[in-house]
Each structure stands twice: as structure tokens, then as C-alpha cells.
Enzyme design. Sequence first.
Site, PDB file in Angstrom:
ATOM      1  N   GLY A   1       0.826  -1.218   0.000  1.00  0.00           N
ATOM      2  CA  GLY A   1       0.000   0.000   0.000  1.00  0.00           C
ATOM      3  C   GLY A   1       0.856   1.262   0.000  1.00  0.00           C
ATOM      4  O   GLY A   1       1.817   1.351   0.751  1.00  0.00           O
TER       5      GLY A   1
ATOM      6  N   ARG B   1       1.624  -4.943  -5.649  1.00  0.00           N
ATOM      7  CA  ARG B   1       1.682  -6.212  -4.922  1.00  0.00           C
ATOM      8  C   ARG B   1       2.029  -7.243  -5.984  1.00  0.00           C
ATOM      9  O   ARG B   1       1.481  -7.191  -7.086  1.00  0.00           O
ATOM     10  CB  ARG B   1       0.342  -6.503  -4.237  1.00  0.00           C
ATOM     11  CG  ARG B   1       0.036  -5.499  -3.124  1.00  0.00           C
ATOM     12  CD  ARG B   1      -1.029  -5.990  -2.153  1.00  0.00           C
ATOM     13  NE  ARG B   1      -1.136  -5.090  -1.015  1.00  0.00           N
ATOM     14  CZ  ARG B   1      -2.027  -4.104  -0.915  1.00  0.00           C
ATOM     15  NH1 ARG B   1      -2.907  -3.906  -1.875  1.00  0.00           N
ATOM     16  NH2 ARG B   1      -2.053  -3.327   0.149  1.00  0.00           N
TER      17      ARG B   1
ATOM     18  N   ASP C   1       4.928  -5.281   6.496  1.00  0.00           N
ATOM     19  CA  ASP C   1       5.608  -6.524   6.891  1.00  0.00           C
ATOM     20  C   ASP C   1       5.634  -7.569   5.781  1.00  0.00           C
ATOM     21  O   ASP C   1       6.573  -8.356   5.688  1.00  0.00           O
ATOM     22  CB  ASP C   1       5.067  -7.084   8.214  1.00  0.00           C
ATOM     23  CG  ASP C   1       3.566  -7.210   8.238  1.00  0.00           C
ATOM     24  OD1 ASP C   1       2.928  -6.953   7.206  1.00  0.00           O
ATOM     25  OD2 ASP C   1       3.029  -7.576   9.297  1.00  0.00           O
TER      26      ASP C   1
ATOM     27  N   THR D   1       3.212   2.177   6.174  1.00  0.00           N
ATOM     28  CA  THR D   1       1.817   1.737   6.043  1.00  0.00           C
ATOM     29  C   THR D   1       0.946   2.599   6.936  1.00  0.00           C
ATOM     30  O   THR D   1       1.324   2.896   8.082  1.00  0.00           O
ATOM     31  CB  THR D   1       1.632   0.256   6.432  1.00  0.00           C
ATOM     32  OG1 THR D   1       0.220  -0.004   6.576  1.00  0.00           O
ATOM     33  CG2 THR D   1       2.303  -0.132   7.732  1.00  0.00           C
TER      34      THR D   1
ATOM     35  N   ASP E   1      -1.552   1.680   8.376  1.00  0.00           N
ATOM     36  CA  ASP E   1      -2.138   0.848   9.440  1.00  0.00           C
ATOM     37  C   ASP E   1      -1.383   0.939  10.766  1.00  0.00           C
ATOM     38  O   ASP E   1      -1.922   0.613  11.818  1.00  0.00           O
ATOM     39  CB  ASP E   1      -2.196  -0.623   9.001  1.00  0.00           C
ATOM     40  CG  ASP E   1      -2.962  -0.794   7.697  1.00  0.00           C
ATOM     41  OD1 ASP E   1      -3.808   0.064   7.402  1.00  0.00           O
ATOM     42  OD2 ASP E   1      -2.708  -1.781   6.981  1.00  0.00           O
TER      43      ASP E   1
ATOM     44  N   ASP F   1       0.875  -0.992  11.905  1.00  0.00           N
ATOM     45  CA  ASP F   1       0.729  -2.326  12.504  1.00  0.00           C
ATOM     46  C   ASP F   1       2.007  -3.155  12.404  1.00  0.00           C
ATOM     47  O   ASP F   1       1.955  -4.384  12.298  1.00  0.00           O
ATOM     48  CB  ASP F   1      -0.431  -3.075  11.823  1.00  0.00           C
ATOM     49  CG  ASP F   1      -0.184  -3.281  10.331  1.00  0.00           C
ATOM     50  OD1 ASP F   1       0.774  -2.690   9.784  1.00  0.00           O
ATOM     51  OD2 ASP F   1      -0.952  -4.038   9.706  1.00  0.00           O
TER      52      ASP F   1
ATOM     53  N   ARG G   1      -6.660  -2.506   8.294  1.00  0.00           N
ATOM     54  CA  ARG G   1      -6.585  -3.965   8.106  1.00  0.00           C
ATOM     55  C   ARG G   1      -7.024  -4.672   9.387  1.00  0.00           C
ATOM     56  O   ARG G   1      -8.132  -4.452   9.830  1.00  0.00           O
ATOM     57  CB  ARG G   1      -5.168  -4.376   7.699  1.00  0.00           C
ATOM     58  CG  ARG G   1      -5.147  -5.406   6.589  1.00  0.00           C
ATOM     59  CD  ARG G   1      -3.736  -5.763   6.220  1.00  0.00           C
ATOM     60  NE  ARG G   1      -3.261  -4.961   5.123  1.00  0.00           N
ATOM     61  CZ  ARG G   1      -3.370  -5.285   3.846  1.00  0.00           C
ATOM     62  NH1 ARG G   1      -3.971  -6.397   3.506  1.00  0.00           N
ATOM     63  NH2 ARG G   1      -2.915  -4.502   2.896  1.00  0.00           N
TER      64      ARG G   1
HETATM   65  P1  ADP Z   1       2.674  -4.893   2.890  1.00  0.00           P
HETATM   66  O1  ADP Z   1       4.105  -4.841   2.539  1.00  0.00           O
HETATM   67  O2  ADP Z   1       2.035  -3.539   2.949  1.00  0.00           O
HETATM   68  O3  ADP Z   1       2.398  -5.735   4.127  1.00  0.00           O
HETATM   69  P2  ADP Z   1       1.688  -7.062   1.240  1.00  0.00           P
HETATM   70  O4  ADP Z   1       1.440  -7.982   2.378  1.00  0.00           O
HETATM   71  O5  ADP Z   1       0.661  -6.999   0.143  1.00  0.00           O
HETATM   72  O6  ADP Z   1       1.896  -5.556   1.670  1.00  0.00           O
HETATM   73  O7  ADP Z   1       3.097  -7.482   0.606  1.00  0.00           O
HETATM   74  C1  ADP Z   1       3.641  -6.754  -0.473  1.00  0.00           C
HETATM   75  C2  ADP Z   1       4.377  -7.689  -1.391  1.00  0.00           C
HETATM   76  O8  ADP Z   1       5.472  -8.302  -0.683  1.00  0.00           O
HETATM   77  C3  ADP Z   1       3.574  -8.877  -1.909  1.00  0.00           C
HETATM   78  O9  ADP Z   1       2.743  -8.536  -2.999  1.00  0.00           O
HETATM   79  C4  ADP Z   1       4.676  -9.829  -2.315  1.00  0.00           C
HETATM   80  O10 ADP Z   1       5.234  -9.451  -3.546  1.00  0.00           O
HETATM   81  C5  ADP Z   1       5.715  -9.585  -1.241  1.00  0.00           C
HETATM   82  N1  ADP Z   1       5.585 -10.617  -0.205  1.00  0.00           N
HETATM   83  C6  ADP Z   1       4.719 -10.670   0.815  1.00  0.00           C
HETATM   84  N2  ADP Z   1       4.883 -11.795   1.562  1.00  0.00           N
HETATM   85  C7  ADP Z   1       5.878 -12.494   0.954  1.00  0.00           C
HETATM   86  C8  ADP Z   1       6.511 -13.744   1.212  1.00  0.00           C
HETATM   87  N3  ADP Z   1       6.153 -14.525   2.251  1.00  0.00           N
HETATM   88  N4  ADP Z   1       7.493 -14.139   0.357  1.00  0.00           N
HETATM   89  C9  ADP Z   1       7.873 -13.365  -0.687  1.00  0.00           C
HETATM   90  N5  ADP Z   1       7.307 -12.180  -0.982  1.00  0.00           N
HETATM   91  C10 ADP Z   1       6.329 -11.750  -0.172  1.00  0.00           C
HETATM   92  O1  F6P Z   2      -2.483  -1.688   4.332  1.00  0.00           O
HETATM   93  C1  F6P Z   2      -2.996  -0.467   3.919  1.00  0.00           C
HETATM   94  C2  F6P Z   2      -4.441  -0.606   3.518  1.00  0.00           C
HETATM   95  O2  F6P Z   2      -4.908   0.660   3.094  1.00  0.00           O
HETATM   96  C3  F6P Z   2      -5.368  -1.195   4.599  1.00  0.00           C
HETATM   97  O3  F6P Z   2      -5.717  -0.243   5.566  1.00  0.00           O
HETATM   98  C4  F6P Z   2      -6.515  -1.676   3.765  1.00  0.00           C
HETATM   99  O4  F6P Z   2      -7.212  -2.726   4.410  1.00  0.00           O
HETATM  100  C5  F6P Z   2      -5.841  -2.169   2.514  1.00  0.00           C
HETATM  101  O5  F6P Z   2      -4.573  -1.512   2.438  1.00  0.00           O
HETATM  102  C6  F6P Z   2      -6.586  -1.885   1.251  1.00  0.00           C
HETATM  103  O6  F6P Z   2      -5.897  -2.478   0.221  1.00  0.00           O
HETATM  104  P1  F6P Z   2      -6.207  -2.195  -1.329  1.00  0.00           P
HETATM  105  O7  F6P Z   2      -5.612  -0.854  -1.644  1.00  0.00           O
HETATM  106  O8  F6P Z   2      -5.554  -3.299  -2.032  1.00  0.00           O
HETATM  107  O9  F6P Z   2      -7.699  -2.156  -1.464  1.00  0.00           O
END
Ligand code: ADP
Ligand code: F6P
Length: 322
Positions: free
Chosen positions: A11, A72, A103, A127, A129, A131, A173
Site C-alpha cells: 500500500g 503487490r 511486513d 503503512t 495501518d 501495525d 486492516r
Molecule cells: P505490505 O508490505 O504492505 O504488508 P503485502 O502484504 O501486500 O503488503 O506485501 C507486499 C508484497 O510483498 C507482496 O505482494 C509480495 O510481492 C511480497 N511478499 C509478501 N509476503 C511475501 C513472502 N512470504 N514471500 C515473498 N514475498 C512476499
Molecule cells: O495496508 C494499507 C491498507 O490501506 C489497509 O488499511 C486496507 O485494508 C488495505 O490496504 C486496502 O488495500 P487495497 O488498496 O488493495 O484495497
Amino acid sequence: MKKIAILCSGGDVSGMNAALKRFVEYTLDKGMKPYFVENGYEGLIDGHIHEAGYNDVAGIISIGGTKIRTSRSERFKEERYRKKALENLRSQGISGLVILGGDGSFKGMQKLTDESDDIGCIGIPSTIDNDIAGTEYCLGVDTALNGIRVAIDAIRDTASSFGRAFVIEVMGRECGYLALVSALTSGAEMCLIPEIPYDLQAYKEDFIREKSEGRSYFIAVVSEAMKHTEKIAGWFEKEIGIESRMTVLGHIQRGGIPTVHDRLMAFNFVTAAVDALIGGDRSAVVCYDNGIFVCKGIEEVAFKAYHIDEGLLRLGREFGFK
Ligand code: ADP
Ligand code: F6P
């Protein structure tokens, strides 16, 4: 000359552009070459990497979102694509990468560093969030909170004029941080977050009494994690006997002009990240902890549960959130 790159993942948040500006300027100041990776891990896989200069960051400090885009990436979860990503960095002679993300992005980052011995990666918690374990602050949170504050202040105007209950759903989230801080600082009567088990009967007793004493409207802030926004709007009509409306703030919370705080935090996070790469750190996340910026291992950040500060939860309970 040492070459280092930066990318945004997951995000977007307001303050990422301020971070990009600082990254380019500080890297050049240190006698190194800055690179941008466009479109997060997707762009890293596809080789969308280019050298960046002052012109690329002129005028972006006040703009939300991220100039180099984010994504993502499902492909990045597969080793063969991460191998490609590493090859793309090597082919340009890049030995360090700064990653702005949450994370999930740091879990991906850890795999990247585990699977190479020549490329260092430093994460910056980003983020709305708030979090992420190990850091008291994530880039973008202050701008999101201020955006929510503006929205709730405006809703209060119409709620009080009409004598209605408003149920306002905020993002976060699975984490109630945004909802709790917004409810506290907007003077909401109700706040529902996963971290405080809620008691509708106790709210009902208070609200019926307050109504009989003259309260004419209510503001309820509900975390998206609860998935109860509509239910609570109905509850106000049925149980409290007051007309209600609901507002889902949605993605407006992710954008907007970055606040002064987020711009300053962006500068400090980036400075610490670049310094870590210069110092030879190969795998860490810059955390804001007790007023200072420190590098922590990914295990401490991406693989631990985040807990809202106990003092903030206590304040919420004192404000009547139950
Ligand atoms: P955020 O970084 O905000 O928590 P996401 O959870 O969507 O957002 O993770 C962002 C990107 O990080 C994912 O689309 C993916 O490319 C990568 N990622 C997340 N988890 C893993 C994992 N366990 N192994 C490899 N890449 C990951
Ligand atoms: O992690 C940031 C965030 O904006 C959350 O607060 C929300 O649940 C989510 O991303 C929304 O994701 P997307 O932009 O994929 O709809």
C-alpha cells in the site's frame, strides 16, 4: 562508485515522495549513485530500474502517493522471479536496495537477502495501518490520521445539525490503531476495534441515559477489521432510537498532502537506511523506537505481532470505549 536503489511495495502512503527526494539527495551527497525501481517488486522482476537525479524529485515533496509507483506481486513469492530480480540489480551494478513497505514486503525482502550474498536490503516501515512490530511509527500514519480527522470533523457538522448517529468505518486492516486514535482525537462516543472486546449492552445503557439528558447525536468510529459497520448503524436505529447513517472513508485515507511530520519522518528513515547500507548492513529494517531510529533484524519486525501501546488502550477505556 557505489550504486543503491529504492522501491515502494504494498500500500502506498503519503510521505513516500518525500522519502524518494531525500534518498536521491542524500545518496548523491554521499558520493554514490541513486537508482529508482519502478512499480515495486513487479518492476524489480521486469528490470524497470533507472538512475535517478535531482530532476526526478523536484517538486514532489508535497504530493501524496509515490512517483515511482507501487505494486503487490504474486510472482515475487516464487524463487525463480526473485532470482531474476537479483540478476537485474547485479546487471546494473547495484549493491544496495531500500524498500518502503509493510511486513509483507519485508518478508519478501528477507528472501531476497537470504538468496544472495552481494546485495544488501534495508526496509522502511510504510503503512497507514501502523501495525508493524518493533517500530512505534510507520511512514504515512500522521497524514492518514489527519485526513480522517478532517472527515470526522465534517461529519460532526451534519450529524449535529440533523441529530443523527454516524458510524464511520476507517481502515487499518486487522489493527485498530487508526480507529482508536481517530476516535480519541475526534471526541467520538463509540469506538470499536479488535483490541477492545465490545459491549453493546453497556453502550446502550450509557447512550439511552445521555439521550434523555439531551445528547442529540452520536459519532461512532469502527475499524474495518470488525466488519460490523452496517450492523452498528442498524443498532443505533433499533436500540437507541436515533436515525443513523454510515460512511466508509475508504481509500481517501491513503492519499493527500503529506503532513510536516511525515515529511520529517521520511527524511530521517531514509537517512538511517542509507547510512545502514553504507555501514555494510545487509538485512534490516529501520525502526523508530523511543525517539531514535535504529536498525532491527527482519525477524523482530515482520514475524512478530504488533500490539497497540497499552497506554493508548487505557486512554480509550477511560474515554468510555468498551
Ligand atoms: P505490505 O508490505 O504492505 O504488508 P503485502 O502484504 O501486500 O503488503 O506485501 C507486499 C508484497 O510483498 C507482496 O505482494 C509480495 O510481492 C511480497 N511478499 C509478501 N509476503 C511475501 C513472502 N512470504 N514471500 C515473498 N514475498 C512476499
Ligand atoms: O495496508 C494499507 C491498507 O490501506 C489497509 O488499511 C486496507 O485494508 C488495505 O490496504 C486496502 O488495500 P487495497 O488498496 O488493495 O484495497
